[in-house]
Design a protein around this motif. Structure first.
Motif, mmCIF file in Angstrom:
data_model
loop_
_atom_site.group_PDB
_atom_site.id
_atom_site.type_symbol
_atom_site.label_atom_id
_atom_site.label_comp_id
_atom_site.label_asym_id
_atom_site.label_seq_id
_atom_site.Cartn_x
_atom_site.Cartn_y
_atom_site.Cartn_z
ATOM 1 N N GLU A 127 -37.899 32.569 -50.209
ATOM 2 C CA GLU A 127 -39.104 33.606 -49.837
ATOM 3 C C GLU A 127 -38.205 34.882 -50.536
ATOM 4 N N GLY A 128 -39.000 35.946 -51.203
ATOM 5 C CA GLY A 128 -38.072 37.522 -50.592
ATOM 6 C C GLY A 128 -36.860 37.217 -51.560
ATOM 7 N N ASP A 129 -35.618 37.650 -50.892
ATOM 8 C CA ASP A 129 -34.522 37.735 -51.934
ATOM 9 C C ASP A 129 -33.218 36.674 -51.696
ATOM 10 N N ASN A 130 -34.322 35.635 -51.102
ATOM 11 C CA ASN A 130 -33.560 34.477 -50.195
ATOM 12 C C ASN A 130 -32.994 33.362 -52.061
ATOM 13 N N PRO A 131 -31.548 32.969 -51.840
ATOM 14 C CA PRO A 131 -31.062 32.586 -52.722
ATOM 15 C C PRO A 131 -32.162 31.054 -52.758
ATOM 16 N N VAL A 132 -32.094 30.305 -53.756
ATOM 17 C CA VAL A 132 -32.959 29.059 -53.527
ATOM 18 C C VAL A 132 -31.962 27.905 -52.798
ATOM 19 N N SER A 133 -33.362 27.756 -51.784
ATOM 20 C CA SER A 133 -32.832 26.814 -50.954
ATOM 21 C C SER A 133 -33.169 24.848 -52.135
ATOM 22 N N VAL A 134 -32.365 23.744 -50.712
ATOM 23 C CA VAL A 134 -32.640 22.803 -51.690
ATOM 24 C C VAL A 134 -32.004 21.943 -50.619
ATOM 25 N N SER A 135 -33.459 20.845 -50.159
ATOM 26 C CA SER A 135 -33.688 20.053 -48.428
ATOM 27 C C SER A 135 -32.734 18.995 -48.714
ATOM 28 N N MET A 136 -32.254 18.220 -48.386
ATOM 29 C CA MET A 136 -31.137 16.598 -48.773
ATOM 30 C C MET A 136 -31.522 15.952 -47.901
ATOM 31 N N SER A 137 -32.674 14.890 -47.562
ATOM 32 C CA SER A 137 -32.328 13.625 -46.615
ATOM 33 C C SER A 137 -31.519 12.574 -47.564
ATOM 34 N N VAL A 138 -30.473 12.441 -46.143
ATOM 35 C CA VAL A 138 -29.608 11.800 -46.900
ATOM 36 C C VAL A 138 -29.658 10.013 -46.404
ATOM 37 N N SER A 139 -30.226 10.185 -45.501
ATOM 38 C CA SER A 139 -30.305 8.313 -44.637
ATOM 39 C C SER A 139 -31.339 8.203 -44.394
ATOM 40 N N SER A 140 -32.177 7.535 -44.370
ATOM 41 C CA SER A 140 -33.059 6.554 -43.333
ATOM 42 C C SER A 140 -33.295 5.417 -43.116
ATOM 43 N N GLU A 141 -34.364 4.714 -41.810
ATOM 44 C CA GLU A 141 -34.348 3.594 -41.753
ATOM 45 C C GLU A 141 -34.844 2.585 -42.440
ATOM 46 N N GLU A 142 -35.166 2.419 -43.865
ATOM 47 C CA GLU A 142 -35.322 1.863 -45.172
ATOM 48 C C GLU A 142 -33.857 0.559 -45.284
ATOM 49 N N PRO A 143 -34.584 -0.472 -45.097
ATOM 50 C CA PRO A 143 -33.457 -1.706 -45.437
ATOM 51 C C PRO A 143 -33.174 -1.670 -46.720
ATOM 52 N N VAL A 144 -31.641 -1.646 -46.323
ATOM 53 C CA VAL A 144 -30.552 -1.794 -48.134
ATOM 54 C C VAL A 144 -29.928 -3.228 -47.987
ATOM 55 N N LEU A 145 -30.152 -4.489 -49.513
ATOM 56 C CA LEU A 145 -29.308 -5.371 -49.394
ATOM 57 C C LEU A 145 -28.298 -4.421 -49.146
ATOM 58 N N THR A 146 -27.111 -5.810 -48.203
ATOM 59 C CA THR A 146 -25.823 -5.254 -48.548
ATOM 60 C C THR A 146 -24.984 -6.414 -47.812
ATOM 61 N N VAL A 147 -23.653 -6.157 -47.333
ATOM 62 C CA VAL A 147 -23.197 -7.855 -46.818
ATOM 63 C C VAL A 147 -22.831 -6.873 -46.232
ATOM 64 N N ALA A 148 -22.547 -7.528 -44.527
ATOM 65 C CA ALA A 148 -22.029 -7.795 -43.347
ATOM 66 C C ALA A 148 -21.572 -8.503 -42.241
ATOM 67 N N MET A 149 -20.606 -7.936 -41.871
ATOM 68 C CA MET A 149 -19.700 -9.074 -40.986
ATOM 69 C C MET A 149 -20.613 -9.528 -39.519
ATOM 70 N N ILE A 150 -21.474 -10.665 -39.309
ATOM 71 C CA ILE A 150 -21.991 -11.166 -38.456
ATOM 72 C C ILE A 150 -20.624 -12.219 -38.045
ATOM 73 N N ASN A 151 -20.943 -11.745 -36.316
ATOM 74 C CA ASN A 151 -19.945 -13.106 -35.413
ATOM 75 C C ASN A 151 -19.155 -13.827 -36.377
ATOM 76 N N GLY A 152 -18.117 -12.193 -37.158
ATOM 77 C CA GLY A 152 -17.238 -12.493 -37.692
ATOM 78 C C GLY A 152 -16.843 -12.833 -39.024
ATOM 79 N N LYS A 153 -18.401 -13.335 -39.685
ATOM 80 C CA LYS A 153 -18.179 -14.065 -40.669
ATOM 81 C C LYS A 153 -18.987 -12.815 -41.825
ATOM 82 N N TRP A 154 -18.623 -12.952 -43.233
ATOM 83 C CA TRP A 154 -19.091 -11.909 -43.985
ATOM 84 C C TRP A 154 -20.919 -12.574 -44.110
ATOM 85 N N GLU A 155 -21.648 -11.845 -44.323
ATOM 86 C CA GLU A 155 -23.390 -12.186 -44.623
ATOM 87 C C GLU A 155 -24.079 -11.665 -45.561
#
Length: 627
Positions: free
Chosen positions: A32-60
Motif C-alpha cells: 500500500e502507498g509507497d511501500n515495496p511489493v511484499s511477498v508472503s511465503m509459507s515454507v512448511s506445514s503439517e501436510e504428510p510427505v512421503l520420505t525415508v526416516a530412521m525409525i528404531n535404528g532402521k531406515w523406513e
C-alpha cells in the motif's frame, strides 16, 4: 541448534543427507502507498510427505509430518532470519527477517536482495509466476512419534526439527492437496528404486566447482576436503549442509551485532547530551601544536612581576605580545600587554625546576577562556564562541523561505525566492579590574599562577554572561538576546506560573518551526524555587514541572545563575547565540601607582566582544516569572 545425539543424521552421511527438502507455496500481496511489493511465503506445514526416516535404528519409508506445536520447531537457525535461495545450493536472493508460526505453518514476509537476480525473482513472485518453494530442514530422529498408517505406509510425526533455508523450486515433484513439493535430494528422500541407483563419482571438474562454490560462501578448503567425493550427490548434500550452517552462524553473529548496536543506541539516547564545545581556531602560531607550546612556556606571573619592578626574564612573553600586535589582535582600546586566551584556559600546572615558570597541560588552546565552560552557564547551555575576529562581522541568515504553489495544467508556476538577511556584530569593550598584592607577586607556586588567571577570567566571564542575558545596548554594552528579532515572549502569571503557561515556552518555539535538539532552560535561583514547587495538576497530587533530582524541567535540562536576571526564565536552543570575540587575547594595563604604598599591582583587562542571535524564534523568555 540442539546438541547432537548418537542417532543424529550426521552419523549416516553416506545414505542420509543432513538437509531434507519439502515444498510449499507463496502468496503475493501488493503493498500500500509507497511501500515495496511484499511477498508472503509459507515454507512448511503439517501436510504428510512421503520420505525415508530412521525409525528404531532402521531406515523406513514413511509419511512424515512436521509438527508445528509449541517446542517442536527449533528456531535457533532462523531466529534472526530465514535465508531464501534462488535454488538449492544456489545464491541468497532474500530473507524472511521475522519467521513465525501461524495456523500450524512456518513462514513470513520476504525481503528481496538488491541484486538483479533477486529483483527478477521478486517481480516474478509478485506476478504469480513463481509460487513453488522448498524448505530445507533437519529432523532429530529420536523425536519421531508414530501416528498410524496411510496407504500401508507408517505415518510419523517429527516432534523436534530445525528449518535451515527456503528455496524457489520451479519443478515440483508432488502436487497433492494443493501443496507443491519439490523433488527431494539424496537417497533418503527418494523412492526405494531411486535408492538403488548407481553411485556416480565426481570428476575433477566437478570437484573444482565444489571447492569454488564453497569458497564463495567462506567455507574453508580444509573443511571441504573432509567431504566424501566418491558420491557426487552425497558430496553436494554435505556441502549444502556446510553452507546452511555457515549462513546460520553468520545470521547469529549479525543478530548479536544488531543487538549490541541496539543497546548502544538505547544507551546513547538515555545518556545526557554532551556539553557542546565552543568553536574556534588557534591564533598564535596558526596551529594547535604551536599553540600548545606557547601555553606550556607562558607565565602570567612573570609578566606581572616585571610590571611591578621585579627582575624576571619575559623574553618569550614579549615575543607573543609583539606577534599579537603585529596581527592587530589586541583590543580596539589598546593596552600594555596582550595575554592570549589560550594561556588563560583551564589547565593543570606543575613547577619546572626551582624557577617560577609553570608548565601547562593544555585542554584546548583554541577555546575562548576555557573557564567559561565550568564557571559560567554559557558553555553548558551551548552558546557558540567565534574567536579571533579582527573587524566587524555579518552572519548571513534566511529571514523568509521560498514559497510553494499548486500548478494547474498549462499554467506557469509563480516565481519566488528566499529572503536573506544578516546578523551583524561590532566589538564592545568590556573591562575588568583586579588588584594583586605584593606577596602574591612574590609567590612561585602553581597555585599562585592559577589564582591570578582565575581572577581575570572569572570577572570577564561574569561581565560577558551578564551582557548575554541583560545587555542594554547602551553605554558601550552589547544588546542582550532578549533584543533579538523574533524571540518569543510567552506570558505567565507573575509569582505563580502554571503548568500550561510553562508549556508555552516550548510551544511558541514549536509554532514557529524552530524546535531543535539540545533545548535547555536558564533561570535564577528564585525562579528555580518557584518551579520546583509547581505541579502539573496544580494540586500537589501529580508530578512537579521541575525535577531537581534529574535536573530537568518539563523533560529539558536546566541551569541556574543569578546572571540570568531577576525573575527571569529562558528556554530554547542556545546554540543559535553567537558570542563574537575580537583579538587573540586580553589587553592588560598594569598600574603600579595606585597601590604603590603596599607594593601591589592593579590590573585593568580589556576584551572586545559582541552578542549575536542567528534565530530569535528558537528562544523564549519571560522576565516576570517571580515577584
Amino acid at each position: 541448534m540442539k546438541k547432537k545425539s548418537k542417532n543424529k543424521l550426521d552419523d549416516y552421511p553416506d545414505i542420509y543427507p543432513d538437509i531434507q527438502i519439502r515444498a510449499a507455496t507463496i502468496e503475493v500481496g501488493r503493498a500500500e502507498g509507497d511501500n515495496p511489493v511484499s511477498v508472503s511465503m509459507s515454507v512448511s506445514s503439517e501436510e504428510p510427505v512421503l520420505t525415508v526416516a530412521m525409525i528404531n535404528g532402521k531406515w523406513e519409508r514413511v509419511y512424515e509430518v512436521l509438527d508445528h506445536g509449541d517446542g517442536s520447531v527449533d528456531m535457533s537457525r532462523c531466529k534472526d532470519g530465514l535465508v531464501v535461495l534462488d535454488r538449492h545450493f544456489g545464491d541468497q536472493i532474500g530473507l524472511i527477517s521475522a519467521p513465525k508460526i501461524e495456523n500450524r505453518k512456518l513462514g513470513g514476509r520476504v525481503e528481496f536482495c538488491s541484486g538483479s537476480r533477486a529483483q527478477e525473482l521478486g517481480r516474478d513472485a509478485m506476478n504469480g509466476l513463481r509460487r513453488n518453494v522448498s524448505v530445507g530442514y533437519v529432523v532429530a530422529p529420536e523425536s519421531y512419534r508414530a501416528e498410524g498408517v496411510k496407504d500401508g505406509i507408517p505415518v510419523v510425526r517429527a516432534m523436534s526439527w530445525t528449518p535451515y533455508e527456503a528455496s524457489f523450486e520451479p519443478v515440483p515433484a508432488d502436487t497433492t492437496v494443493g501443496v507443491n513439493r519439490a523433488a527431494e535430494i539424496g537417497a533418503a528422500v527418494k523412492s526405494a528404486d531411486a535408492q538403488k541407483k548407481e553411485i556416480r563419482k565426481m570428476n575433477p571438474k566437478e570437484i573444482a566447482q565444489l571447492f569454488a562454490h564453497a569458497a564463495k560462501y567462506g567455507i574453508d578448503a580444509a573443511k571441504v576436503e573432509t567431504i566424501d567425493m566418491s558420491d557426487a550427490e552425497s558430496a553436494l548434500a554435505a556441502l549444502n549442509a556446510m553452507i546452511v550452517e555457515k549462513l546460520g552462524a553468520d545470521l547469529e553473529k549479525q543478530g548479536a551485532d544488531l543487538e549490541k548496536e541496539r543497546k548502544m543506541v538505547i544507551e546513547l539516547k538515555e545518556r545526557k547530551p554532551p556539553i557542546p564545545e565552543p568553536k574556534g581556531q588557534p591564533i598564535i602560531g596558526g596551529d594547535v601544536k604551536t599553540e600548545e607550546k606557547v601555553v606550556r612556556r607562558y607565565s602570567v606571573l612573570n609578566v606581572l612581576r616585571r610590571a611591578a619592578g621585579l627582575k624576571v626574564d619575559c623574553g618569550f612573553e614579549d615575543e607573543i605580545n609583539d606577534e599579537c600586535r603585529r596581527q592587530g589582535l589586541g583590543s580596539k582600546r589598546g593596552g600594555q600587554f596582550v595575554i592570549p586566551h589560550a594561556v588563560l584556559a583551564n589547565r593543570a600546572l606543575t613547577v619546572s625546576g626551582t624557577s617560577s615558570a609553570t608548565v601547562g597541560t593544555v585542554l584546548d588552546g583554541s577555546q575562548y577562556i576555557d573557564v567559561l565552560r565550568s564557571k559560567s552557564i554559557l558553555g553548558p547551555l551551548g552558546v557558540q564562541f567565534l574567536t579571533g575576529l579582527t573587524g566587524n562581522i555579518a552572519i548571513p541568515k534566511m529571514t523568509a523561505g521560498a514559497t510553494g504553489y499548486w500548478v494547474a495544467e498549462a499554467t506557469a508556476i509563480t516565481g519566488s525566492a528566499p529572503t536573506l538577511g544578516q546578523v551583524n556584530g561590532t566589538p564592545h569593550t568590556s573591562g575588568v579590574l583586579v588588584d594583586i598584592s605584593r606577596l602574591m607577586l612574590l609567590q612561585s607556586t602553581p597555585s599562585a599562577e592559577d589564582f591570578i588567571r582565575n581572577e581575570i577570567t572569572e570577572r570577564l566571564a561574569r561581565t560577558l554572561q551578564l551582557a548575554v542575558f541583560g545587555g542594554t545596548g547602551n553605554d558601550g554594552q552589547p544588546s542582550a538576546i532578549t533584543a533579538a528579532s523574533g524571540i518569543n515572549n510567552p506570558s505567565v502569571t507573575t509569582g505563580a506560573p502554571t503548568y500550561k503557561e510553562l508549556l508555552g515556552f516550548p510551544g511558541n518555539i514549536l509554532a514557529k518551526n524552530a524546535e531543535a535538539d539540545g533545548q535547555k532552560w536558564a533561570m535564577t535561583g528564585e525562579v528555580w524555587q518557584a518551579l520546583a514547587g509547581t505541579f502539573t495538576d496544580g494540586t500537589a497530587k501529580a508530578e512537579r514541572v521541575l525535577d531537581f533530582q534529574s535536573k530537568t524541567c518539563l523533560g529539558f535540562p536546566y541551569f541556574v545563575s543569578e546572571d540570568v536576571g531577576a525573575n527571569s526564565l529562558f528556554f530554547g536552543d542556545f546554540s543559535t547565540v553567537v558570542v563574537g570575540v575580537w583579538g587573540a587575547g586580553i589587553d592588560l594595563n598594569m598600574d603600579t601607582a595606585t597601590l604603590s604604598s603596599s607594593g601591589g599591582l592593579r590590573l585593568v583587562g580589556l576584551q572586545d566582544v559582541d552578542v549575536m542571535v542567528r534565530l530569535g524564534e528558537a528562544l523564549a523568555y519571560n522576565n516576570a516569572v517571580t515577584n
